[in-house]
Design a protein around this motif. Sequence first.
Motif, mmCIF file in Angstrom:
data_model
loop_
_atom_site.group_PDB
_atom_site.id
_atom_site.type_symbol
_atom_site.label_atom_id
_atom_site.label_comp_id
_atom_site.label_asym_id
_atom_site.label_seq_id
_atom_site.Cartn_x
_atom_site.Cartn_y
_atom_site.Cartn_z
ATOM 1 N N ILE A 97 2.057 -6.281 0.992
ATOM 2 C CA ILE A 97 1.990 -4.997 0.313
ATOM 3 C C ILE A 97 1.167 -4.050 1.174
ATOM 4 O O ILE A 97 0.036 -4.355 1.539
ATOM 5 N N ARG A 98 1.763 -2.910 1.513
ATOM 6 C CA ARG A 98 1.097 -1.901 2.331
ATOM 7 C C ARG A 98 1.269 -0.535 1.683
ATOM 8 O O ARG A 98 2.360 -0.194 1.220
ATOM 9 N N ARG A 99 0.201 0.258 1.698
ATOM 10 C CA ARG A 99 0.264 1.615 1.161
ATOM 11 C C ARG A 99 0.011 2.675 2.233
ATOM 12 O O ARG A 99 -0.163 3.850 1.908
ATOM 13 N N ASP A 100 0.000 2.254 3.495
ATOM 14 C CA ASP A 100 -0.238 3.190 4.588
ATOM 15 C C ASP A 100 1.034 3.511 5.362
ATOM 16 O O ASP A 100 0.979 4.022 6.481
ATOM 17 N N ARG A 101 2.186 3.191 4.787
ATOM 18 C CA ARG A 101 3.464 3.476 5.410
ATOM 19 C C ARG A 101 4.373 4.133 4.387
ATOM 20 O O ARG A 101 4.538 3.621 3.276
ATOM 21 N N ASN A 102 4.977 5.261 4.749
ATOM 22 C CA ASN A 102 5.891 5.968 3.857
ATOM 23 C C ASN A 102 7.310 5.843 4.395
ATOM 24 O O ASN A 102 7.587 6.227 5.535
ATOM 25 N N MET A 103 8.228 5.313 3.602
ATOM 26 C CA MET A 103 9.608 5.109 4.048
ATOM 27 C C MET A 103 10.511 6.304 3.789
ATOM 28 O O MET A 103 11.600 6.396 4.363
ATOM 29 N N ILE A 104 10.095 7.248 2.928
ATOM 30 C CA ILE A 104 10.975 8.333 2.531
ATOM 31 C C ILE A 104 11.252 9.262 3.710
ATOM 32 O O ILE A 104 10.329 9.810 4.321
ATOM 33 N N ASN A 105 12.533 9.406 4.027
ATOM 34 C CA ASN A 105 12.979 10.223 5.158
ATOM 35 C C ASN A 105 12.361 9.767 6.470
ATOM 36 O O ASN A 105 12.156 10.571 7.396
ATOM 37 N N LYS A 106 12.071 8.475 6.555
ATOM 38 C CA LYS A 106 11.499 7.893 7.761
ATOM 39 C C LYS A 106 12.335 6.689 8.189
ATOM 40 O O LYS A 106 13.111 6.131 7.407
#
Length: 274
Positions: free
Chosen positions: A37-46
């Motif tokens: 579980i990671r909260r330092d990566r954003n997948m939206i439009n990435k």
Amino acid sequence: MKIAAAVVALTHATEDMDMINCWPANENAPHCGCQMIRRDRNMINKKCVLNFDEEAVLGEDNIAMISVASSFTFPDTGSIDDSSLPDNRFVWTGFEGLSHENLHDIVWFFRPDVCPNYEIEQDYPVVNLTFFQNGGGLVFDECQDIDEQWLNDSLPLLGNFNYDIARSHQSYNLPIYGMESGQTALVSIESHHADWDLTENFVSVRNVTAHHGHGVDSDETECDAEFTFTLNDHLGVLEYVNFYLCEDPTVSGAASPGDYFYNVPSSWTSSAQV
């Protein structure tokens, strides 16, 4: 594809702190694995890429499955930009309103023949789960801005499959993103194997259905790995197709091959092409 430890972890994924937790195999659940579980990566439009070290996973094709919650995968097509099972590389993106923002819940399972078993002595190489739990064996860099043209050329994309081979019934609800009204897509369902086209790795499905207003060209009683899906009219941003594995006793009438023995489909090899 779940075991008891994973079920509990997945249920509370949005509440847990950043972590990696791994579990060994046992006589009732032969697949070992990990959850990150990671909260330092954003997948939206990435464009997000996770690379596993080949030595750490003891070669290619030893990851039995991997699930990235709410993601949309770039399947293995042979391109260096896409996922590659032989290279232990997995590539995905996310879309506004459909995917987690600043949260990655990633679960993967190793094949049983490389899994440590806490109940027996093993005198052959097995994956070092402690190494993975301490953050080794993989590289998960910052998700990069996605090339819009490359994304458009990749559409439609299939959403993350929900795996569950720890039960007899094998029904799948498949998300499809990026189709336009009037388009027809050829959907190919493949297994999570680098050599998925071999007979022993072949996945066949039947009883394919879609939401009202769409068209599916598939014989309900025929087992096949392909079907066409026609978007007659938009009913929402995301479209869905439901299907059963031919091995499912619900549709086959045969006895279940047993929990953990289904050859399950994979969002990293399956594809939709218009």
